[in-house]
Design a protein around this motif. Sequence first.
Motif, PDB file in Angstrom:
ATOM      1  N   ALA A  38      -3.212   4.302   6.272  1.00  0.00           N
ATOM      2  CA  ALA A  38      -2.464   3.249   5.583  1.00  0.00           C
ATOM      3  C   ALA A  38      -1.605   3.839   4.467  1.00  0.00           C
ATOM      4  CB  ALA A  38      -3.430   2.209   5.020  1.00  0.00           C
ATOM      5  N   PHE A  39      -2.145   4.816   3.745  1.00  0.00           N
ATOM      6  CA  PHE A  39      -1.383   5.466   2.687  1.00  0.00           C
ATOM      7  C   PHE A  39      -0.148   6.155   3.260  1.00  0.00           C
ATOM      8  CE2 PHE A  39      -0.478   9.205   0.046  1.00  0.00           C
ATOM      9  CZ  PHE A  39      -0.239   8.578  -1.156  1.00  0.00           C
ATOM     10  N   GLU A  40      -0.312   6.898   4.350  1.00  0.00           N
ATOM     11  CA  GLU A  40       0.824   7.586   4.969  1.00  0.00           C
ATOM     12  C   GLU A  40       1.852   6.591   5.508  1.00  0.00           C
ATOM     13  OE1 GLU A  40       1.653  10.759   4.849  1.00  0.00           O
ATOM     14  OE2 GLU A  40      -0.119  11.017   3.615  1.00  0.00           O
ATOM     15  N   LYS A  41       1.390   5.484   6.104  1.00  0.00           N
ATOM     16  CA  LYS A  41       2.314   4.468   6.614  1.00  0.00           C
ATOM     17  C   LYS A  41       3.079   3.835   5.454  1.00  0.00           C
ATOM     18  CE  LYS A  41       4.231   2.066   9.758  1.00  0.00           C
ATOM     19  NZ  LYS A  41       5.184   2.708  10.652  1.00  0.00           N
ATOM     20  N   SER A  42       2.419   3.582   4.339  1.00  0.00           N
ATOM     21  CA  SER A  42       3.087   3.018   3.167  1.00  0.00           C
ATOM     22  C   SER A  42       4.167   3.954   2.660  1.00  0.00           C
ATOM     23  CB  SER A  42       2.062   2.755   2.057  1.00  0.00           C
ATOM     24  OG  SER A  42       1.091   1.856   2.483  1.00  0.00           O
ATOM     25  N   ARG A  43       3.832   5.242   2.561  1.00  0.00           N
ATOM     26  CA  ARG A  43       4.826   6.229   2.121  1.00  0.00           C
ATOM     27  C   ARG A  43       6.024   6.257   3.066  1.00  0.00           C
ATOM     28  NH1 ARG A  43       2.396  11.918   1.017  1.00  0.00           N
ATOM     29  NH2 ARG A  43       4.623  12.246   1.063  1.00  0.00           N
ATOM     30  N   GLN A  44       5.754   6.230   4.350  1.00  0.00           N
ATOM     31  CA  GLN A  44       6.830   6.274   5.346  1.00  0.00           C
ATOM     32  C   GLN A  44       7.754   5.065   5.205  1.00  0.00           C
ATOM     33  OE1 GLN A  44       5.407   5.994   9.359  1.00  0.00           O
ATOM     34  NE2 GLN A  44       7.450   6.058  10.226  1.00  0.00           N
ATOM     35  N   LEU A  45       7.188   3.875   5.023  1.00  0.00           N
ATOM     36  CA  LEU A  45       8.005   2.664   4.905  1.00  0.00           C
ATOM     37  C   LEU A  45       8.897   2.698   3.666  1.00  0.00           C
ATOM     38  CD1 LEU A  45       5.411  -0.026   5.999  1.00  0.00           C
ATOM     39  CD2 LEU A  45       7.512   0.583   7.198  1.00  0.00           C
ATOM     40  N   VAL A  46       8.374   3.204   2.557  1.00  0.00           N
ATOM     41  CA  VAL A  46       9.185   3.284   1.338  1.00  0.00           C
ATOM     42  C   VAL A  46      10.277   4.336   1.502  1.00  0.00           C
ATOM     43  CG1 VAL A  46       9.142   3.877  -1.119  1.00  0.00           C
ATOM     44  CG2 VAL A  46       7.362   2.417  -0.153  1.00  0.00           C
ATOM     45  N   GLU A  47       9.933   5.483   2.067  1.00  0.00           N
ATOM     46  CA  GLU A  47      10.907   6.570   2.205  1.00  0.00           C
ATOM     47  C   GLU A  47      11.994   6.269   3.229  1.00  0.00           C
ATOM     48  OE1 GLU A  47       8.402   9.925   2.932  1.00  0.00           O
ATOM     49  OE2 GLU A  47       7.852  10.120   0.822  1.00  0.00           O
ATOM     50  N   GLU A  48      11.788   5.302   4.113  1.00  0.00           N
ATOM     51  CA  GLU A  48      12.809   4.929   5.099  1.00  0.00           C
ATOM     52  C   GLU A  48      13.918   4.069   4.503  1.00  0.00           C
ATOM     53  OE1 GLU A  48      10.670   3.058   8.291  1.00  0.00           O
ATOM     54  OE2 GLU A  48      10.142   4.967   9.214  1.00  0.00           O
ATOM     55  N   ARG A  49      13.731   3.553   3.313  1.00  0.00           N
ATOM     56  CA  ARG A  49      14.771   2.740   2.672  1.00  0.00           C
ATOM     57  C   ARG A  49      15.900   3.654   2.221  1.00  0.00           C
ATOM     58  NH1 ARG A  49      13.492  -2.683   0.179  1.00  0.00           N
ATOM     59  NH2 ARG A  49      15.413  -2.044  -0.811  1.00  0.00           N
ATOM     60  N   PRO A  50      17.124   3.401   2.665  1.00  0.00           N
ATOM     61  CA  PRO A  50      18.232   4.310   2.333  1.00  0.00           C
ATOM     62  C   PRO A  50      18.636   4.298   0.862  1.00  0.00           C
ATOM     63  CG  PRO A  50      19.036   2.394   3.532  1.00  0.00           C
ATOM     64  CD  PRO A  50      17.537   2.305   3.520  1.00  0.00           C
ATOM     65  N   ASP A  51      18.359   3.214   0.140  1.00  0.00           N
ATOM     66  CA  ASP A  51      18.766   3.143  -1.262  1.00  0.00           C
ATOM     67  C   ASP A  51      17.770   3.805  -2.211  1.00  0.00           C
ATOM     68  OD1 ASP A  51      16.924   1.153  -0.585  1.00  0.00           O
ATOM     69  OD2 ASP A  51      17.644  -0.231  -2.124  1.00  0.00           O
TER      70      ASP A  51
END
Length: 109
Positions: A38-51
């Motif tokens: 869950a921690f890794e998925k959370s990091r991935q979702l935040v880092e995918e935001r282009p802004d």
Amino acid sequence: MGANILKSVAFVVPIAGLAFLMAMGEPTEDETCPGSIAFEKSRQLVEERPDIVDVAWGNFRWVADCRFSMAGYADVDTGQGLDRRDFELVVAFDPQLRRWQQVDFSISQ
């Protein structure tokens, strides 16, 4: 020769018992929704935001069932420079689809 066999058995049996306990013992975390994934998925979702340029991870916690929350600070590219904002992300494991989903992402203005 009998003494050597006895020494070998005395050495191997405890190791085999330990291996059995490690394989069959009580799990240390819930295998249906482990926090590390869950921690890794959370990091991935935040880092995918282009802004979002940079992130300072903060509080990661188990909310309920298979729901996790992560908070922190994000440096956001506003077009006129970077702006540091608070964010909170909630992810949940959907057992029917067997995948992680973003439930809520809020970032301060």
